[in-house]
Motif scaffolding. Sequence first.
Motif, PDB file in Angstrom:
ATOM      1  N   GLU A  18     -62.804  -6.088 -47.805  1.00 52.41           N
ATOM      2  CA  GLU A  18     -61.828  -5.376 -48.417  1.00 52.41           C
ATOM      3  C   GLU A  18     -61.796  -4.856 -49.917  1.00 52.41           C
ATOM      4  O   GLU A  18     -61.094  -3.859 -50.552  1.00 52.41           O
ATOM      5  N   SER A  19     -63.576  -5.179 -50.326  1.00 51.46           N
ATOM      6  CA  SER A  19     -64.111  -4.980 -51.604  1.00 51.46           C
ATOM      7  C   SER A  19     -64.164  -3.061 -51.024  1.00 51.46           C
ATOM      8  O   SER A  19     -64.338  -2.488 -52.115  1.00 51.46           O
ATOM      9  N   SER A  22     -61.569  -0.759 -51.143  1.00 54.12           N
ATOM     10  CA  SER A  22     -61.247  -0.807 -52.635  1.00 54.12           C
ATOM     11  C   SER A  22     -62.795   0.258 -53.318  1.00 54.12           C
ATOM     12  O   SER A  22     -62.218   1.613 -53.990  1.00 54.12           O
TER      13      SER A  22
END
Length: 84
Positions: A18-19, A22
Motif C-alpha cells: 500500500e505504501s 502511494s
Amino acid sequence: MRTRVELRAGCSDPKALESLMSVLAPDNEGAPRGMKLTSVAEGGAMKITIDSASASSSISTALAILKDLALFEGVWLLSHSERG
C-alpha cells in the motif's frame, strides 16, 4: 516501433505494498506523449506497465522506476527495523 516493459515488485507485507503504491503513484502521473504508464496491485505485488512508442523512453522510465523501488526498499527497511 512500440515497446512494452512490465515490472513486478512483490511485497510480503500488505502495508508495504500500500505504501509503495502511494509513493510511486504521484510520479507516474502525466506520462510523456506517446507513453502509457499504469500500475496496479496484483496478488501481493505492484505491477507496472510501460507502453511507449520509443524503446529508449521505455528503458529509461523502467530504470527510473527501479531506482525508486530500491530507494523505497531501503527507507522501508530502515524505518521498520526492530531496534533492540
